[in-house]
Design a protein around this motif. Sequence first.
Motif, PDB file in Angstrom:
ATOM      1  N   ASN A 151      -9.797  -4.140   7.082  1.00  0.00           N
ATOM      2  CA  ASN A 151     -10.511  -4.973   6.181  1.00  0.00           C
ATOM      3  C   ASN A 151     -11.150  -3.994   5.242  1.00  0.00           C
ATOM      4  OD1 ASN A 151     -11.630  -6.948   4.611  1.00  0.00           O
ATOM      5  ND2 ASN A 151     -13.350  -7.319   6.065  1.00  0.00           N
ATOM      6  N   HIS A 152     -10.538  -3.114   4.474  1.00  0.00           N
ATOM      7  CA  HIS A 152     -10.754  -2.210   3.460  1.00  0.00           C
ATOM      8  C   HIS A 152     -10.101  -2.052   2.466  1.00  0.00           C
ATOM      9  CE1 HIS A 152     -13.140  -0.417   6.576  1.00  0.00           C
ATOM     10  NE2 HIS A 152     -12.197  -0.226   7.453  1.00  0.00           N
ATOM     11  N   PRO A 153     -10.848  -1.870   1.258  1.00  0.00           N
ATOM     12  CA  PRO A 153      -9.894  -1.594  -0.241  1.00  0.00           C
ATOM     13  C   PRO A 153      -9.042  -0.240   0.206  1.00  0.00           C
ATOM     14  CG  PRO A 153     -12.145  -1.166  -0.746  1.00  0.00           C
ATOM     15  CD  PRO A 153     -11.905  -1.732   0.842  1.00  0.00           C
ATOM     16  N   LEU A 154      -7.900  -0.048  -0.454  1.00  0.00           N
ATOM     17  CA  LEU A 154      -7.375   1.120  -0.193  1.00  0.00           C
ATOM     18  C   LEU A 154      -6.879   1.775  -1.821  1.00  0.00           C
ATOM     19  CD1 LEU A 154      -4.955   0.242   2.741  1.00  0.00           C
ATOM     20  CD2 LEU A 154      -6.995   1.648   2.822  1.00  0.00           C
ATOM     21  N   PRO A 155      -6.571   3.089  -1.731  1.00  0.00           N
ATOM     22  CA  PRO A 155      -6.142   3.569  -3.058  1.00  0.00           C
ATOM     23  C   PRO A 155      -4.618   3.083  -3.355  1.00  0.00           C
ATOM     24  CG  PRO A 155      -6.439   5.264  -1.470  1.00  0.00           C
ATOM     25  CD  PRO A 155      -7.223   4.106  -0.956  1.00  0.00           C
ATOM     26  N   ILE A 156      -4.250   2.918  -4.594  1.00  0.00           N
ATOM     27  CA  ILE A 156      -2.917   2.623  -5.012  1.00  0.00           C
ATOM     28  C   ILE A 156      -2.544   3.685  -5.759  1.00  0.00           C
ATOM     29  CG2 ILE A 156      -2.732   0.322  -3.994  1.00  0.00           C
ATOM     30  CD1 ILE A 156      -3.372  -0.439  -7.118  1.00  0.00           C
ATOM     31  N   GLY A 157      -3.238   4.663  -6.326  1.00  0.00           N
ATOM     32  CA  GLY A 157      -2.925   5.764  -7.281  1.00  0.00           C
ATOM     33  C   GLY A 157      -3.448   5.314  -8.645  1.00  0.00           C
ATOM     34  N   TYR A 158      -3.213   6.172  -9.647  1.00  0.00           N
ATOM     35  CA  TYR A 158      -3.890   6.019 -10.956  1.00  0.00           C
ATOM     36  C   TYR A 158      -5.369   5.678 -10.855  1.00  0.00           C
ATOM     37  CZ  TYR A 158       1.024   6.047 -11.480  1.00  0.00           C
ATOM     38  OH  TYR A 158       2.368   6.432 -11.223  1.00  0.00           O
ATOM     39  N   GLY A 159      -6.061   5.778  -9.838  1.00  0.00           N
ATOM     40  CA  GLY A 159      -7.417   5.725  -9.694  1.00  0.00           C
ATOM     41  C   GLY A 159      -7.774   4.308  -9.527  1.00  0.00           C
ATOM     42  N   VAL A 214       0.908  -1.416   0.060  1.00  0.00           N
ATOM     43  CA  VAL A 214      -0.087  -0.044   0.062  1.00  0.00           C
ATOM     44  C   VAL A 214       0.866   1.247   0.039  1.00  0.00           C
ATOM     45  CG1 VAL A 214      -1.793  -1.169   1.262  1.00  0.00           C
ATOM     46  CG2 VAL A 214      -0.038   0.139   2.665  1.00  0.00           C
ATOM     47  N   LEU A 215       0.331   2.587  -0.128  1.00  0.00           N
ATOM     48  CA  LEU A 215       1.096   3.615  -0.203  1.00  0.00           C
ATOM     49  C   LEU A 215       1.419   4.144   1.071  1.00  0.00           C
ATOM     50  CD1 LEU A 215      -1.505   5.722  -2.397  1.00  0.00           C
ATOM     51  CD2 LEU A 215       0.504   4.711  -3.112  1.00  0.00           C
ATOM     52  N   VAL A 216       2.614   4.506   1.249  1.00  0.00           N
ATOM     53  CA  VAL A 216       3.205   4.774   2.685  1.00  0.00           C
ATOM     54  C   VAL A 216       2.210   5.489   3.590  1.00  0.00           C
ATOM     55  CG1 VAL A 216       5.029   6.044   3.823  1.00  0.00           C
ATOM     56  CG2 VAL A 216       5.598   5.160   1.699  1.00  0.00           C
ATOM     57  N   GLU A 217       1.422   6.425   3.017  1.00  0.00           N
ATOM     58  CA  GLU A 217       0.485   7.006   4.065  1.00  0.00           C
ATOM     59  C   GLU A 217      -0.703   6.135   4.457  1.00  0.00           C
ATOM     60  OE1 GLU A 217       1.680   7.986   1.153  1.00  0.00           O
ATOM     61  OE2 GLU A 217      -0.114   8.662  -0.326  1.00  0.00           O
ATOM     62  N   GLN A 218      -0.896   5.004   3.863  1.00  0.00           N
ATOM     63  CA  GLN A 218      -1.945   4.221   4.004  1.00  0.00           C
ATOM     64  C   GLN A 218      -1.507   3.010   4.786  1.00  0.00           C
ATOM     65  OE1 GLN A 218      -4.807   4.730   3.192  1.00  0.00           O
ATOM     66  NE2 GLN A 218      -4.833   6.045   1.425  1.00  0.00           N
ATOM     67  N   GLN A 219      -0.138   3.075   5.214  1.00  0.00           N
ATOM     68  CA  GLN A 219       0.399   1.740   5.783  1.00  0.00           C
ATOM     69  C   GLN A 219      -0.288   1.621   7.313  1.00  0.00           C
ATOM     70  OE1 GLN A 219       4.728   2.037   5.600  1.00  0.00           O
ATOM     71  NE2 GLN A 219       4.650   0.662   3.689  1.00  0.00           N
TER      72      GLN A 219
END
Length: 209
Positions: free
Chosen positions: A47-55, A36-41
């Motif tokens: 138990n959630h989907p998380l953004p990984i960039g590029y929509g 995941v992105l550093v800010e999402q670590q």
Amino acid sequence: MEKSTVKLDVLRFVGSNEFSSSTMKAMETVPRHRFVLVEQQIVAYENHPLPIGYGQTISQPYIVAFMTDILHIDAKHRILEVGTGSGYQAAILSEVAQEVYSIEVIKELADKAKRRLQEIEYTNVHTKLGDGYYGWDEYAPYDGIIVTAVSEKVPPPLVEQLKNNGRMIIPIGTEYTPQNLVLLTKNSKGITHTEHVLPVRFVPLTGRH
Ligand code: SAM
């Protein structure tokens, strides 16, 4: 190799009998925070989907476990994934299968996932940049196929690349209509059968097809 035994919050929500022990072990082994992105670590094990960039998103752990488990993978299986994204689902598959082939259509995500999977030493994951609608003919047929982006119909090339007695899990629907995970099975004579198994929400299968 930085694989660790992690306790996903999701495992608290999942009845211990719901998934096979090999799926549960994979979910406990793969370090989701590395995908995941550093800010999402800080929320990587929720138990959630998380953004990984590029929509795009890394899927919810429960759905990753569900889609892995329903393929009935064994240690000799070769699995095709369409939609590498972060590489997390491919890493989970690599813990239970012999070889994993994963295709991503967005170059930046494909490059990043490839680097990350190499760094964590998932040597049985093979990635490529391309339109997964057409599958990866070179290594077909596959024992299992998993599609992690929603499509209006099952791409015929993927059906062709599935072995007899193989299983495919794919979200069917559109961005604006209800979506369902569909399990497609092929019997020993190559006859297919489909069933709806779970309502879901996925990003669309894009590409030039
Ligand atoms: N499996 C991913 C993971 O573990 O992070 C999550 C996948 S994300 C929900 C869907 C991914 O499918 C996105 O990365 C998107 O770019 C990719 N995708 C969409 N259409 C595609 C296509 N035609 N071929 C390959 N990848 C595609």
